[in-house]
Enzyme design. Structure first.
Site, short mmCIF file in Angstrom:
data_model
loop_
_atom_site.label_atom_id
_atom_site.label_comp_id
_atom_site.label_asym_id
_atom_site.label_seq_id
_atom_site.Cartn_x
_atom_site.Cartn_y
_atom_site.Cartn_z
N GLU A 167 0.77 -1.52 0.13
CA GLU A 167 -0.02 -0.24 -0.42
C GLU A 167 0.85 1.43 -0.14
OE1 GLU A 167 -2.52 -0.82 3.23
OE2 GLU A 167 -4.04 -1.67 1.70
N GLU A 325 -5.76 -7.39 -0.60
CA GLU A 325 -6.31 -7.18 0.82
C GLU A 325 -8.36 -7.10 0.85
OE1 GLU A 325 -4.60 -5.08 3.77
OE2 GLU A 325 -2.62 -5.73 2.67
C1 GAL Z 1 -3.66 -1.89 5.13
C2 GAL Z 1 -2.48 -2.52 5.01
C3 GAL Z 1 -2.67 -4.58 6.04
C4 GAL Z 1 -4.07 -3.93 7.06
C5 GAL Z 1 -4.41 -3.63 6.76
C6 GAL Z 1 -6.04 -3.45 8.10
O1 GAL Z 1 -4.48 -1.22 5.16
O2 GAL Z 1 -2.20 -3.38 4.14
O3 GAL Z 1 -1.29 -4.40 6.21
O4 GAL Z 1 -2.60 -3.04 8.03
O5 GAL Z 1 -4.88 -2.99 6.30
O6 GAL Z 1 -6.82 -3.20 7.87
#
Ligand code: GAL
Length: 682
Positions: A167, A325
């Site tokens: 990110e 994610e």
């Molecule tokens: C994203 C990140 C992850 C985790 C996740 C939590 O921003 O890439 O590592 O922190 O959010 O929602």
């Protein structure tokens, strides 16, 4: 344009998926952080991954301090063991370059590499991503790490793809440090060449801002009054480019050492992130991946999710992409982290597939027992496998195996919506006629109306070829380049139907007003002229009435629109623009250009869209009962109709085919269970 090389599936990871499509199995898995657990747990992890049908995990995202505990010590053995274990269990690795969070020894030795916020506060070590994108020390150390990772794991059989950083820009998207100031000046020299050109572009004769030397220029730090708008806009462009430079530098190392392994970095196409102009990054990637988290308080979060999925596909040039994610249930960073019911997780995940994702991954595999994200949900919750969430995860894995044949198929719509990050930055700068305007907000409102009508839309970045579309929406395209305005005009003259909304066409690339009357760049195309903006106060509504369109309300904005070639379709009946045109249509060649000069209510948007869609011969590809979301993915000689029922009552989709999720053939129409999903092959 994305290069499009898909995940390099190891043979083992393909196993168990009988009829996989063109891109192999659908990816299923999540971020795997074994460094948070003792090795005994790893054995259990891989066994449970197999049980859930996990075929892909992202490893190493936050493990720099573990891999390189001090400048001269490298510890790869634990990671060797993890990758071997994954491979032995037929699980592919999306291996991170591990550069996302520099270790404390590096930031302590080089505190100047820490990011600094707009007010001059240094952001310390102790959280994550504590690095300035303009730091050469960070760049050197991170590239050294990337090289070591590539050398060590380039031939590892589990390696399916590289995951650059994580990110990029999540917490350090805007850095106002001294290093960034220097980087900004270099970037400006590249863009403008000489100071006269910069002074002109920034209109520095205003407020005595004229620069006589490059080192007089600063990032737009907190200032006594509004900072120069073009300086702000250029700083946003520069900051996005500075992060892209890190992506490019890491990708260059990876491509040199392992040219055959695809490279991605996870985007954050989500409504609450806006620091990066991703359309300028896709050319550096082999495949597009996205992270998406829903805002629990938003009752339309499933529509926002659909918008972001369509936007991600637009960035991927219409090709499949991966969901890197998402959360199985609650996150840990909202004011109240509401849990997500298991059936919602299934619907939301399958919406991503329905809109072109060929992988569904989560943050994270196993819920952390400690650390700042210990209350964030995961695939394997604190409660363990005797939990509804785990059973839901296993169920989703099974669903994705049943859907494997859709991989590689694509989504093609006849309606496009043009979005542009640069425009969003410009449209929402300070010192504007109204601080209440939101370019993305209005885009999503129009998207919502199409969602409700069941009409698919490709959310595309500016510059996308529009020739294949029948209808194009340009909501609040405030800053518009000449070439983009010309492309919209050409689209209309070639028979396309264009809908432009308020505060569009106003500024050029330097954020200078296009003179002679609003909406500047679109005045001739729309056949209207506006002398001044008449924004509405918070909560104020105005009434609109029109012969064919019905009576609706507008909010946020109004304009005294004078038709100058256009037909008036609705007029303001009260408010500051009473008596003037509110909605117009201008015939252009075989097509038409519509102008909507206020934030129209839902009924008004539906009426406008209904008329435009009818005129252009576009309707829902497949109809369904209200609240059932339908999309179609197209393969070779086959279509997949996804019907996702977001309501608590049984729905129906007007299609026939074999439901891949149950194996049952249906003559159609097909019932879609309350809260359930049907995927028909036809
Ligand atoms: C994203 C990140 C992850 C985790 C996740 C939590 O921003 O890439 O590592 O922190 O959010 O929602």
């Amino acid at each position: 344009m994305v290069q499009q090389r898909w995940i390099r599936w190891p043979e083992g990871a393909r196993r168990g998926t009988a009829s996989a499509g063109q891109n192999g199995p659908l990816g299923f898995g999540g971020d795997y952080n074994p460094e948070q657990w003792p090795p005994e747990v790893w054995e259990q992890d891989v066994r449970l991954m197999q049980e859930a049908g996990v075929n892909l995990v992202t490893v190493g995202v936050f493990s720099w301090a573990r891999i390189q505990p001090d400048p001269d010590t490298w510890d790869f053995e634990w990671l060797d063991q993890v990758l071997d274990l994954l491979h032995a269990h037929d699980i592919a690795a999306d291996l991170a370059t591990a550069t996302a969070s520099p270790p404390a020894w590096l930031t302590t030795a080089h505190p100047e590499m820490l990011p600094v916020d707009r007010s001059g506060t240094v952001l310390s070590q102790g959280g994550r991503q504590a690095w300035s994108p303009s730091s050469t020390v960070y760049r050197e150390h991170s590239l050294h790490l990337v090289e070591r990772m590539a050398d060590r794991y380039g031939n590892h059989p589990a390696l399916a793809m590289w995951h650059v950083s994580n990110e990029l820009g999540c917490h350090n998207g805007r850095c106002y440090s001294e290093l960034s100031a220097r980087g900004f000046r270099r970037w400006l020299q590249g863009r403008y060449g000489d100071l006269d050109t910069l002074n002109r572009a920034w209109a520095t004769d205003f407020w005595s801002q004229r620069y006589g030397a490059w080192d007089q220029i600063e990032p737009p730090r907190v200032a006594p009054s509004f900072s120069n708008p073009t300086q702000q806009l250029d700083f946003a462009r520069f900051s996005s480019d500075a992060l892209r430079d890190q992506l490019r530098a890491e990708a260059a190392v990876l491509r040199r050492v392992t040219p055959e392994v695809p490279v991605t970095t996870n985007f954050m196409v989500m409504s609450h992130f806006r620091d990066v102009d991703y359309a300028t990054w896709t050319g550096d990637l082999d495949l597009v991946s996205n992270d998406h988290y829903m805002m629990a308080h938003d009752p339309s979060a499933h529509v926002e999710l659909a918008f972001c999925a369509d936007q991600t596909r637009g960035l991927a040039g219409g090709q499949p992409w991966m969901l890197m994610e998402s959360s199985t249930s609650a996150v840990s960073w909202q004011p109240v982290n509401a849990a997500k019911p298991v059936d919602q997780m299934r619907r939301n995940s399958l919406t991503q597939v329905a809109r072109g994702a060929d992988a569904v991954c989560f943050f994270q595999w196993r819920a952390s027992a400690a650390g700042a994200e210990k209350y964030h949900s995961a695939m394997l919750p604190h409660a363990g496998t005797d939990s509804e969430l785990w059973r839901g995860v296993v169920g989703l894995g099974a669903d994705l195996r049943r859907l494997a044949e859709v991989s590689g198929s694509t989504v093609r719509n006849r309606v496009a919506m043009v979005v542009d990050q640069e425009n969003e930055w410009a449209a929402e700068l300070d010192a504007h006629p109204s601080a209440l305007l939101s370019a993305r907000g209005t885009a999503q409102a129009w998207y919502r109306s199409l969602w409700d009508a069941g009409v698919g839309v490709d959310v595309v970045p500016r510059g996308t070829e529009l020739a294949g579309y029948r209808v194009v929406l340009a909501p609040m395209l405030h800053l518009v380049r000449d070439a983009d305005a010309a492309a919209l005009a050409a689209f209309t003259r070639a028979g396309g139907h264009l809908v432009v909304t308020y505060f569009s066409g106003i500024a050029d690339e330097d954020d200078h007003v296009r003179l002679g009357g609003y909406p500047g760049a679109f005045r001739d195309l729309l056949g209207v002229r506006v002398e001044e903006f008449r924004p509405l106060l918070p909560g104020q509504e105005v009434r609109l009435e029109g012969a064919g369109l019905g009576a609706w309300t507008g909010s946020l904005w109004s304009e005294p629109v004078v038709a100058n070639g256009a037909t008036v379709l609705a007029t303001y009946s009260d408010g500051p623009s009473a008596g003037f045109a509110a909605i117009t249509r201008c015939e252009q060649g075989g097509g038409s250009a519509w102008y909507v000069s206020t934030e129209l209510d839902a009924g008004g948007r539906a009426a406008v869209l209904d008329t435009v869609l009818t005129a252009s011969g576009v309707s829902a590809a497949v109809t369904a009962t209200a609240g059932t979301e339908v999309t179609v993915r197209q393969g070779e000689g086959v279509e997949y109709v996804f019907a996702i029922n977001h309501t608590g009552a049984q729905g129906t989709v007007e299609a026939a085919g074999t439901d891949l999720l149950t194996g049952r053939a249906h003559p159609g129409p097909v019932s879609v269970p309350a809260g359930g999903v049907v995927v028909l092959r036809r």
